[in-house]
Design an enzyme around this catalytic site. Structure first.
Site, PDB file in Angstrom:
ATOM      1  CD  GLU A 299      22.786  11.860  -5.453  1.00  0.00           C
ATOM      2  OE1 GLU A 299      22.560  11.701  -6.541  1.00  0.00           O
ATOM      3  OE2 GLU A 299      22.402  11.740  -4.372  1.00  0.00           O
TER       4      GLU A 299
ATOM      5  CD  GLU B 156      16.458   9.354 -11.980  1.00  0.00           C
ATOM      6  OE1 GLU B 156      16.045  10.546 -12.037  1.00  0.00           O
ATOM      7  OE2 GLU B 156      17.129   8.880 -11.149  1.00  0.00           O
TER       8      GLU B 156
HETATM    9  P1  NDP Z   1      12.612  17.511  -7.426  1.00  0.00           P
HETATM   10  O1  NDP Z   1      13.857  17.541  -8.079  1.00  0.00           O
HETATM   11  O2  NDP Z   1      11.458  18.402  -8.173  1.00  0.00           O
HETATM   12  O3  NDP Z   1      12.745  17.699  -5.851  1.00  0.00           O
HETATM   13  C1  NDP Z   1      13.712  17.657  -5.194  1.00  0.00           C
HETATM   14  C2  NDP Z   1      13.735  18.713  -4.078  1.00  0.00           C
HETATM   15  O4  NDP Z   1      13.806  20.047  -4.574  1.00  0.00           O
HETATM   16  C3  NDP Z   1      12.600  18.756  -3.251  1.00  0.00           C
HETATM   17  O5  NDP Z   1      12.780  19.189  -1.869  1.00  0.00           O
HETATM   18  C4  NDP Z   1      11.634  19.908  -4.033  1.00  0.00           C
HETATM   19  O6  NDP Z   1      10.664  20.486  -3.469  1.00  0.00           O
HETATM   20  C5  NDP Z   1      12.836  20.846  -4.546  1.00  0.00           C
HETATM   21  N1  NDP Z   1      12.379  21.699  -5.314  1.00  0.00           N
HETATM   22  C6  NDP Z   1      11.599  21.612  -6.595  1.00  0.00           C
HETATM   23  N2  NDP Z   1      11.713  22.722  -7.313  1.00  0.00           N
HETATM   24  C7  NDP Z   1      12.519  23.396  -6.675  1.00  0.00           C
HETATM   25  C8  NDP Z   1      13.048  24.590  -7.445  1.00  0.00           C
HETATM   26  N3  NDP Z   1      12.702  25.309  -8.497  1.00  0.00           N
HETATM   27  N4  NDP Z   1      14.170  25.355  -6.441  1.00  0.00           N
HETATM   28  C9  NDP Z   1      14.715  24.811  -5.239  1.00  0.00           C
HETATM   29  N5  NDP Z   1      14.019  23.649  -4.873  1.00  0.00           N
HETATM   30  C10 NDP Z   1      13.163  22.906  -5.655  1.00  0.00           C
HETATM   31  O7  NDP Z   1      12.177  15.813  -7.449  1.00  0.00           O
HETATM   32  P2  NDP Z   1      10.545  15.375  -7.715  1.00  0.00           P
HETATM   33  O8  NDP Z   1      10.495  15.218  -6.432  1.00  0.00           O
HETATM   34  O9  NDP Z   1       9.805  16.200  -8.322  1.00  0.00           O
HETATM   35  O10 NDP Z   1      10.733  14.117  -8.309  1.00  0.00           O
HETATM   36  C11 NDP Z   1      10.718  14.280  -9.830  1.00  0.00           C
HETATM   37  C12 NDP Z   1      11.889  13.321 -10.487  1.00  0.00           C
HETATM   38  O11 NDP Z   1      13.177  13.560  -9.960  1.00  0.00           O
HETATM   39  C13 NDP Z   1      11.866  11.765 -10.152  1.00  0.00           C
HETATM   40  O12 NDP Z   1      10.786  10.905 -10.723  1.00  0.00           O
HETATM   41  C14 NDP Z   1      13.303  11.441 -10.360  1.00  0.00           C
HETATM   42  O13 NDP Z   1      13.340  10.910 -11.340  1.00  0.00           O
HETATM   43  C15 NDP Z   1      13.993  12.451  -9.695  1.00  0.00           C
HETATM   44  N6  NDP Z   1      14.434  12.406  -8.486  1.00  0.00           N
HETATM   45  C16 NDP Z   1      15.778  12.249  -8.070  1.00  0.00           C
HETATM   46  C17 NDP Z   1      16.340  12.018  -6.873  1.00  0.00           C
HETATM   47  C18 NDP Z   1      17.588  11.737  -6.772  1.00  0.00           C
HETATM   48  O14 NDP Z   1      17.955  11.133  -5.568  1.00  0.00           O
HETATM   49  N7  NDP Z   1      18.490  11.858  -7.627  1.00  0.00           N
HETATM   50  C19 NDP Z   1      15.178  12.123  -5.692  1.00  0.00           C
HETATM   51  C20 NDP Z   1      14.223  12.619  -6.148  1.00  0.00           C
HETATM   52  C21 NDP Z   1      13.622  12.660  -7.390  1.00  0.00           C
HETATM   53  P3  NDP Z   1       9.195  19.720  -3.255  1.00  0.00           P
HETATM   54  O15 NDP Z   1       9.353  18.317  -3.221  1.00  0.00           O
HETATM   55  O16 NDP Z   1       8.672  20.294  -1.893  1.00  0.00           O
HETATM   56  O17 NDP Z   1       8.670  20.342  -4.643  1.00  0.00           O
END
Ligand code: NDP
Length: 794
Positions: free
Chosen positions: A266, A397
């Site tokens: 998602e 986004e």
């Molecule tokens: P991420 O996609 O980096 O993080 C989402 C989750 O994935 C977190 O638990 C993160 O861990 C984890 N994660 C990060 N890198 C990896 C990897 N290589 N393998 C497996 N898991 C991983 O989102 P961000 O927090 O960095 O946000 C960045 C951008 O993402 C936002 O600006 C927004 O545009 C988008 N976003 C979209 C969301 C949605 O609901 N669709 C929600 C959040 C963000 P950790 O946080 O501990 O690094």
């Protein structure tokens, strides 16, 4: 401030929520929080910790474990050990636990709400009234699904150990969306919250402890992206469920491409908020507030692109600006604020940078006159007008409280603008004309459609995206399928012999110029010569040459995809009409049954009687999908608001279908017909070992009123052509019934454009066995569900 002056200014005073309980909870767990593995509270083997800050003050709240590979391994092993007991408990037993969790969350709802607001910076009004009630609702709803599993999904079983990775924008809500369906269907779970927001997940683990959930059924490990990557790569995890950025979604897809791990993603969005000139503009303004300033705009489905009909654009912008001036921003625990803090400085910086780019691109920026508090991560509500549709801020986004506005003249233009993005998560449509709303809703490519409302969620309704917003649904029955697999999948076996024959055939291919009596391709309803001019010998199972077919290349696939797009009106044909065409196809195949049986006999060196069984089975299968064309219909979900939620099944669009080698006619029919029954158009790659069965169908298709372009057939090397299909941005879905290597290539290539795929990793079903070809399974793979929320009743 005196009471008299308050009457004068009508200023709100602060309405602080007490943080006493939450602070006590944190204090009791000092100096470091622990993680929850196998029902025990354990310190991380890494001995490392991360700091969780309050975004409203930037002050430290807690130290949280930073887990490493060894911690992940412990958690996965615990989940694996707990699996059989959890499965054996049965649906009713699991329902009782889910129900107990829901009750317990309700009992501690205020603590959850306050802790969530402290950790995330979102207004407590939202966590108290939206996030946490929805969390409880999710567990109640899925307690029901656990109870009904054996009745409603008898052909399915749990996947096993599920790894779940969630973001920081709705920490508890995302946890419930992931854990509730997984547990209901008998899986055990390892969940990692986002680095910025781990606290409520650990509080949730305490709830699991309180209700006596068996050890290892839920494991909560905290950590960063590297911890998440360890989960993705762990061999004992059978499925990864992820919510987060499209970028990380792609990384996960690539990392799992050569495994049989199931994934649901998602991802991001840039959802349109479409306002027609007859809309009730005061409602629209409140809708805009909910669409883009709810949760500071850090919402994957935020209505971040305002598309407004030109005649009312200036009037609406004026109203929105005046409302923005009155929005209140401040401490998340103040019950009177509209907007809280951005989750972390790094996110704030991203927003600031993107806004700066918007200004540089020439868009007009408007922000209210008031100042944001200076001691936390705050960003003011922002409106951009005069935005070019292709500009960065209209496409990327921003994930913050930033609305970009564009205008349109006609409904057609509105649809074009709405779809002018790589995403497809949600959209809202504002008009007092129900005919217009329901005319537009099917045309916008998005998984959720809100009519005269926005950001409505419920456990009974599926949520998820089209295109680069990911695939899979969360919520409702559609979400359950993400956590189960067909029981018969375990019976599928690799078929070595067919592969050897394919290799032998390709070894004998030659560069002869095309000769007229050789089978060409079938594109747009016409026979076409291969672009490369290469033909390939077709051998029988003894290695004798029995004919020739064209050898397709990239250009041939491109032409076929174009033809399939040109035939997209097929999706608008009524289901009754599509059924009629299919019945006619069956009738015409029946008329030539002897000829097809003979062809199968010569290709497979088998008796005509046996071959005739394949023809008969093919005819019956066409009948099955003709029957389903108008019976695999949509639902209305019972969401608890004043609306109906229409779960409409839509075709994926243009599908690539790489057909099995075995059962060359029946396999082709079984794969292609369900797709077209649902309104898709198809580019099919037939059996590589016996392609003549498909090429012989051209005349049958022509005489059966199958419109040109609905089925296109390109023969050639399946692995190579499937990769071309996977890379093609205009192919919306791809099925690969082929080799393990071919499946891996497809998965890897599709990570780039987030195409929906269904691959078999070289394990073949028995196409004659009805249990291996359950029609509803195929039909579900051929459709995607769009949930349309329509206000209804009192
Ligand atoms: P991420 O996609 O980096 O993080 C989402 C989750 O994935 C977190 O638990 C993160 O861990 C984890 N994660 C990060 N890198 C990896 C990897 N290589 N393998 C497996 N898991 C991983 O989102 P961000 O927090 O960095 O946000 C960045 C951008 O993402 C936002 O600006 C927004 O545009 C988008 N976003 C979209 C969301 C949605 O609901 N669709 C929600 C959040 C963000 P950790 O946080 O501990 O690094």
């Amino acid at each position: 401030m005196s009471v008299a002056s308050i009457f004068e200014t009508m200023e709100y005073g602060p309405a602080p929520e007490s943080k006493e309980m939450a602070e006590k909870w944190l204090k009791d767990r000092k100096p470091n929080l622990k993680q929850f593995i196998n029902g025990k509270w354990v310190a991380p083997k890494s001995k490392k910790y991360m700091v969780s800050n309050n975004p409203c003050s930037q002050k430290k709240l807690a130290s949280v474990p930073l887990s490493n590979k060894a911690d992940v391994n412990d958690a996965v092993n615990a989940a694996d050990k707990a699996l059989s007991g959890w499965v054996k408990l049965g649906g009713h037993g699991r329902a009782r636990y889910l129900y107990a969790i829901a009750r317990q969350i309700q009992k501690h709802s205020r603590l959850f709400a306050v802790l969530e607001s402290l950790d995330n910076g979102k207004p407590v009004r939202e966590t108290r009234d939206i996030d946490i009630p929805l969390v409880a609702r999710h567990f109640y709803h899925h307690a029901g699904w656990a109870q009904l599993q054996s009745e409603k999904l008898p052909e399915y079983k749990e996947i096993g150990v599920v790894g779940q990775i969630i973001p920081w924008n709705f920490p508890m809500l995302m946890l419930s969306w992931k854990i509730a369906p997984a547990l209901a269907m008998g899986n055990t779970v390892v969940l990692k919250p986002a680095e910025f927001t781990s606290l409520t997940a650990l509080l949730f683990a305490e709830i699991c402890e309180q209700v006596g959930l068996p050890d290892g059924v839920v494991n909560i490990i905290t950590g960063d992206g590297a911890t998440g990557a360890e989960m993705v790569n762990h061999p004992k995890i059978g499925k990864i469920a992820f919510t987060g950025s499209t970028e990380v979604g792609k990384i996960i897809r690539r990392a799992t491409a050569d495994t049989e791990k199931k994934i649901s993603l998602e991802l991001g969005g840039k959802s349109p908020f479409v306002v027609f000139e007859d809309a009730d503009l005061d409602s629209v303004v409140e809708g805009v507030v909910d669409a883009i300033w709810f949760n500071q705009g850090q919402v994957c489905c935020a209505g971040s692109r305002l598309l407004v009909q030109e005649s009312i654009a200036e009037k609406l912008y004026k109203k929105i600006r005046s409302r923005m001036e009155k929005l209140r921003i401040g401490n998340a625990l103040d019950k009177g604020i509209d907007i809280g803090a951005i989750v972390a400085p790094v996110q704030l910086k991203t927003i600031e940078d993107l806004v700066q780019k918007g200004v540089e691109e020439g868009a007009e920026l408007w922000q209210p006159s008031w100042e944001c508090p200076s001691d936390g991560c705050f960003y003011p509500p922002t409106l951009f007008t005069n935005v070019a549709p292709a500009s960065l801020i209209a496409q990327e986004e921003i994930f913050g409280p930033v609305l970009v506005a564009m205008s349109f003249r006609t409904p057609e233009e509105a649809v074009m603008l709405a779809n002018n993005t790589r995403y497809g998560l949600a959209a809202s449509i504002w008009t007092e004309n129900i005919n217009l709303a329901l005319d537009i809703a099917p045309k916008i490519k998005a998984g959720t459609m809100w009519i005269n409302c926005t950001n409505m969620f419920d456990a009974a309704s599926g949520f998820g995206g089209y295109r680069e917003s990911g695939f899979g649904r969360e919520g409702g029955i559609e979400g359950l399928y993400e956590y189960v697999k067909l029981k018969v999948e375990e019976e599928f076996k690799p078929e070595q012999k067919q592969k050897e024959v394919a290799e032998k055939a390709s070894a004998q291919k030659n560069g002869l110029p095309t000769i007229d009596k050789t089978a060409k391709f079938y594109v747009g309803g016409k026979q076409q010569r291969p672009d490369g001019g290469y033909m390939q010998n077709v051998l029988d199972t003894k290695g004798n040459v029995i004919g020739q077919v064209g050898e397709g290349n990239r250009k041939d696939i491109r032409n076929a995809v174009e033809a399939a797009h040109a035939a997209s009106k097929w999706a608008n044909a009524t289901a009754h009409n599509r059924a009629q065409v299919l019945y006619y196809l069956a009738e015409n195949l029946e008329a030539r049954a002897d000829e097809f049986a003979e062809r199968i006999s010569s290709a497979l060196n088998q008796s005509t009687r046996k071959s005739m069984q394949e023809v008969e089975a093919s005819i019956e299968r066409i009948f099955i999908y003709a029957a389903f064309a108008d019976k695999y219909d949509s639902h209305v979900h019972a969401t608890p608001y004043r609306n109906v939620t229409l779960a409409m099944k839509e075709p994926l669009g243009v599908m690539g279908i790489v057909c099995p080698n075995e059962a060359p006619l029946l396999g082709f029919i079984s794969a292609v017909i369900p797709a077209i029954a649902m309104g898709n158009t198809v580019v099919a790659i037939p059996s590589e070992t016996a392609p003549l069965l498909a090429t012989d169908l051209y005349q049958v298709l022509e005489t059966s009123d199958v419109p040109g372009g609905v089925i296109n057939i390109i023969t050639g090397n399946k692995d190579e052509l499937s990769k071309v299909l996977a890379n093609h941005d205009d192919v919306d879905g791809l099925w690969n019934f082929g080799s393990k290597e071919g499946s891996t290539k497809v998965q890897f290539a599709a990570a780039e454009n987030m195409k929906r795929t269904w691959v078999n990793f070289g394990r073949n079903r028995d196409w004659f066995n009805p249990k291996h070809v359950t029609p509803e399974y195929f039909l579900r793979q051929a459709t995607q569900i769009k949930n349309i929320w329509v206000p209804y009743g009192e």
